[in-house]
Motif scaffolding. Structure first.
Motif, PDB file in Angstrom:
ATOM      1  N   ALA A   1       2.177   6.541  -6.915  1.00  0.00           N
ATOM      2  CA  ALA A   1       1.095   7.448  -7.314  1.00  0.00           C
ATOM      3  C   ALA A   1       1.504   8.908  -7.097  1.00  0.00           C
ATOM      4  N   LEU A   2       2.165   9.207  -5.981  1.00  0.00           N
ATOM      5  CA  LEU A   2       2.642  10.574  -5.733  1.00  0.00           C
ATOM      6  C   LEU A   2       3.691  10.981  -6.760  1.00  0.00           C
TER       7      LEU A   2
ATOM      8  N   GLU B   1       0.830  -1.206   0.000  1.00  0.00           N
ATOM      9  CA  GLU B   1       0.000   0.000   0.000  1.00  0.00           C
ATOM     10  C   GLU B   1       0.866   1.259   0.000  1.00  0.00           C
ATOM     11  N   LEU B   2       1.911   1.267   0.814  1.00  0.00           N
ATOM     12  CA  LEU B   2       2.808   2.426   0.857  1.00  0.00           C
ATOM     13  C   LEU B   2       3.554   2.577  -0.464  1.00  0.00           C
TER      14      LEU B   2
ATOM     15  N   GLN C   1       2.564   1.624  -3.448  1.00  0.00           N
ATOM     16  CA  GLN C   1       1.606   2.105  -4.454  1.00  0.00           C
ATOM     17  C   GLN C   1       1.337   3.601  -4.268  1.00  0.00           C
ATOM     18  N   THR C   2       1.226   4.044  -3.023  1.00  0.00           N
ATOM     19  CA  THR C   2       1.032   5.469  -2.739  1.00  0.00           C
ATOM     20  C   THR C   2       2.240   6.272  -3.196  1.00  0.00           C
TER      21      THR C   2
END
Length: 53
Positions: free
Chosen positions: A18-19, A11-12, A14-15
């Motif tokens: 994305a950023l 999850e981190l 992917q974040t």
């Protein structure tokens, strides 16, 4: 510059990507695009590159 551990949970990571993608696509920051990729760093040395194209 943004930095994270490759050992972070999915999850981190992917974040993080994305950023990066948001910053890459948003030219309102006023910075010229340089490279759409992630550097792999081990013990302070760049050891690889992960293209994001």
């Amino acid at each position: 510059m943004m930095v994270t551990s490759k050992d972070a949970d999915d999850e981190l990571l992917q974040t993080f990507v994305a950023l990066h993608n948001h910053a890459w696509e948003d030219d309102s920051y006023g910075n010229p695009p340089i490279l759409n990729a992630l550097f792999v760093v081990k013990q302070g040395e760049i050891t690889g590159l992960v293209p994001l194209n």
